[in-house]
Scaffold this motif. Structure first.
Motif, PDB file in Angstrom:
ATOM      1  N   SER A   1      26.026  33.220   9.222  1.00 45.78           N
ATOM      2  CA  SER A   1      25.287  32.260  10.050  1.00 45.78           C
ATOM      3  C   SER A   1      23.830  32.670  10.246  1.00 45.78           C
ATOM      4  O   SER A   1      22.933  31.810  10.255  1.00 45.78           O
ATOM      5  CB  SER A   1      25.965  32.123  11.417  1.00 45.78           C
ATOM      6  N   TYR A  41      19.846  30.361  14.686  1.00 44.80           N
ATOM      7  CA  TYR A  41      20.955  31.229  15.103  1.00 44.80           C
ATOM      8  C   TYR A  41      20.511  32.313  16.084  1.00 44.80           C
ATOM      9  O   TYR A  41      21.113  32.496  17.152  1.00 44.80           O
ATOM     10  CB  TYR A  41      21.598  31.861  13.862  1.00 44.80           C
ATOM     11  N   LYS A  55      30.808  32.119  21.103  1.00 42.90           N
ATOM     12  CA  LYS A  55      30.774  32.452  19.680  1.00 42.90           C
ATOM     13  C   LYS A  55      31.040  31.215  18.825  1.00 42.90           C
ATOM     14  O   LYS A  55      30.405  31.025  17.779  1.00 42.90           O
ATOM     15  CB  LYS A  55      31.807  33.538  19.364  1.00 42.90           C
ATOM     16  N   GLU A  56      31.957  30.375  19.269  1.00 39.42           N
ATOM     17  CA  GLU A  56      32.257  29.162  18.533  1.00 39.42           C
ATOM     18  C   GLU A  56      31.072  28.189  18.542  1.00 39.42           C
ATOM     19  O   GLU A  56      30.821  27.489  17.567  1.00 39.42           O
ATOM     20  CB  GLU A  56      33.500  28.484  19.107  1.00 39.42           C
ATOM     21  N   ARG A  68      28.492  28.663  15.622  1.00 38.49           N
ATOM     22  CA  ARG A  68      28.843  28.469  14.219  1.00 38.49           C
ATOM     23  C   ARG A  68      28.188  27.201  13.667  1.00 38.49           C
ATOM     24  O   ARG A  68      28.368  26.114  14.215  1.00 38.49           O
ATOM     25  CB  ARG A  68      30.356  28.401  14.053  1.00 38.49           C
ATOM     26  N   SER A  73      29.678  36.091  12.126  1.00 32.56           N
ATOM     27  CA  SER A  73      29.762  34.655  12.364  1.00 32.56           C
ATOM     28  C   SER A  73      29.698  33.902  11.047  1.00 32.56           C
ATOM     29  O   SER A  73      28.851  34.183  10.198  1.00 32.56           O
ATOM     30  CB  SER A  73      28.607  34.200  13.274  1.00 32.56           C
ATOM     31  N   THR A  74      30.618  32.949  10.898  1.00 34.35           N
ATOM     32  CA  THR A  74      30.682  32.119   9.689  1.00 34.35           C
ATOM     33  C   THR A  74      30.596  30.642  10.077  1.00 34.35           C
ATOM     34  O   THR A  74      30.844  30.281  11.230  1.00 34.35           O
ATOM     35  CB  THR A  74      32.000  32.351   8.937  1.00 34.35           C
ATOM     36  N   PRO A  75      30.280  29.762   9.134  1.00 28.90           N
ATOM     37  CA  PRO A  75      30.242  28.329   9.441  1.00 28.90           C
ATOM     38  C   PRO A  75      31.607  27.777   9.828  1.00 28.90           C
ATOM     39  O   PRO A  75      32.649  28.335   9.467  1.00 28.90           O
ATOM     40  CB  PRO A  75      29.746  27.704   8.134  1.00 28.90           C
ATOM     41  N   ASN A 107      36.650  30.097   8.064  1.00 28.58           N
ATOM     42  CA  ASN A 107      37.076  31.190   8.932  1.00 28.58           C
ATOM     43  C   ASN A 107      37.307  32.486   8.174  1.00 28.58           C
ATOM     44  O   ASN A 107      37.110  33.570   8.707  1.00 28.58           O
ATOM     45  CB  ASN A 107      38.356  30.803   9.669  1.00 28.58           C
TER      46      ASN A 107
END
Length: 379
Positions: free
Chosen positions: A256, A263, A297-298, A301, A334-336, A340
């Motif tokens: 991210s 970000y 955190k969510e 993303r 963190s990923t898009p 996951n």
């Protein structure tokens, strides 16, 4: 036996395959150029031959995600003593996994890659992340190559004595810019051995010094587009065009922080909201992130489509033949949304289809382009 290799070899001939995501994804040769599970899980005692339910990677999830070839990163920071020995310990650990699980094989050349794919097995390839791990010795490059290492990332965030990193150049901490005379010998030796040169993490001067002398196509295993997000780890337009001229490949990173220009600002705002309004310790962005509640955190993303924005920018500037994937799973916090872990690779294929990419182009992005570069090392 899979038909993936036949499909790859027939690219451009005209294929009449449906647009169903599963069909296209299963037929593609899916290659991820960068994964940190060795240092983040395996070296910490986790058995990735089973579902570990932590991190981004294990063999069952790689199978579910349709990954055919996974580059496993051999990494340590510049502070670890005896980094060459530690690199070998990580290779030993990967070999133990291969010995334990019949569904994974080591790939050191095109013949082994083709054989593994034809047998419907995961092909494990090795990339050493950071030139500090050769300890300023050319014979250590030879040794790593004999053990199956397919690429060496010339620097990590720390510069070596012979090459400056992007992190140090951005902070003006480099003792010297670009390649030293020894650094040029490293490039020459890798070209001779057929080991790919990886230019992720390197400073701009090092980047152009390498391209001036390399006789083989290079890779940028896990980086994104600077014009979209001006992060020092991302590639500027002239660098992107230079990779195309070299006939190399850029692996798009899923982190991210590299994808999303907002970000870091959002991390700081949420840190102030949930943790502390005064950042007295001056924490790094990843440490701030780790202190946040899960809900926050969510919120951070980005959309999966942002990956396609970076891909499409590269395609427009460099051409479809110079774009691949280097997710950086297990090397990021963190990923898009929708990605996951490694099991979610089909979701990216779905978005590529929705964005108008045809089958031939998707096959190239998912793995065909990096196969071409691997083959070019051995020609």
């Amino acid at each position: 036996m899979k038909t993936k290799l036949l499909i790859f070899l027939s690219l451009g001939v005209g294929m009449a395959y449906g647009q169903q995501v599963d069909d296209i994804h299963k037929k593609a040769i899916v290659i991820d150029m960068h994964n940190d599970v060795l240092s983040e899980s395996v070296m910490k005692g986790k058995d990735i031959t089973k579902s570990i339910h932590k991190g981004h990677t294990d063999l069952p999830r790689l199978k579910k995600g349709g990954i055919d070839v996974q580059f496993f990163s051999v990494w340590c920071d510049g502070k670890k003593k005896a980094p060459f020995a530690y690199a070998n310990k990580q290779i030993d650990a990967l070999n133990r996994i291969i010995k334990k699980d019949s569904g994974i094989v080591l790939g050191t050349n095109m013949r082994e890659i083709e054989k593994g794919i034809a047998q419907d097995k995961l092909v494990a390839m090795i990339g050493v992340e950071g030139g500090h791990m050769i300890e300023n010795r050319l014979d250590y490059i030879d040794s790593l190559h004999r053990r199956g290492v397919n690429y060496l990332t010339l620097t990590w965030n720390n510069s070596t004595d012979w090459a400056s990193s992007a992190a140090d150049e951005s902070r003006k901490n480099s003792k010297q810019l670009g390649l030293s005379d020894f650094g040029k010998k490293v490039v020459e030796r890798m070209n001779k051995l057929g080991m790919m040169i990886d230019l992720s993490h390197v400073g701009e001067q090092t980047f152009y010094d390498v391209l001036a002398i390399s006789t083989k196509p290079v890779v940028v295993s896990h980086s994104d587009v600077y014009q979209i997000n001006p992060h020092y780890r991302n590639l500027k337009d002239e660098q992107i065009k230079a990779i195309a001229k070299n006939d190399g490949v850029i692996g798009v990173n899923f982190y991210s922080d590299f994808l999303d220009p907002s970000y870091r600002r959002k991390v700081s705002l949420l840190y102030a909201k949930y943790v502390s309004k005064i950042d007295t310790i001056k924490l790094t962005v990843d440490k701030k992130f780790n202190l946040l509640p899960q809900k926050a955190k969510e919120e951070l993303r980005p959309s999966l489509s942002l990956i396609v924005d970076h891909i499409s920018y590269l395609v427009k500037l460099a051409g479809i033949d110079h774009v691949g994937l280097g997710a950086d799973f297990d090397g990021m916090e963190s990923t898009p949304i929708g990605l996951n872990d490694v099991a979610d690779y089909p979701n990216l294929t779905e978005v590529l289809i929705k964005c108008g990419y045809n089958e031939e182009d998707i096959y190239k992005i998912l793995g065909g382009n990096i196969l071409r570069v691997i083959k070019a090392q051995q020609d």
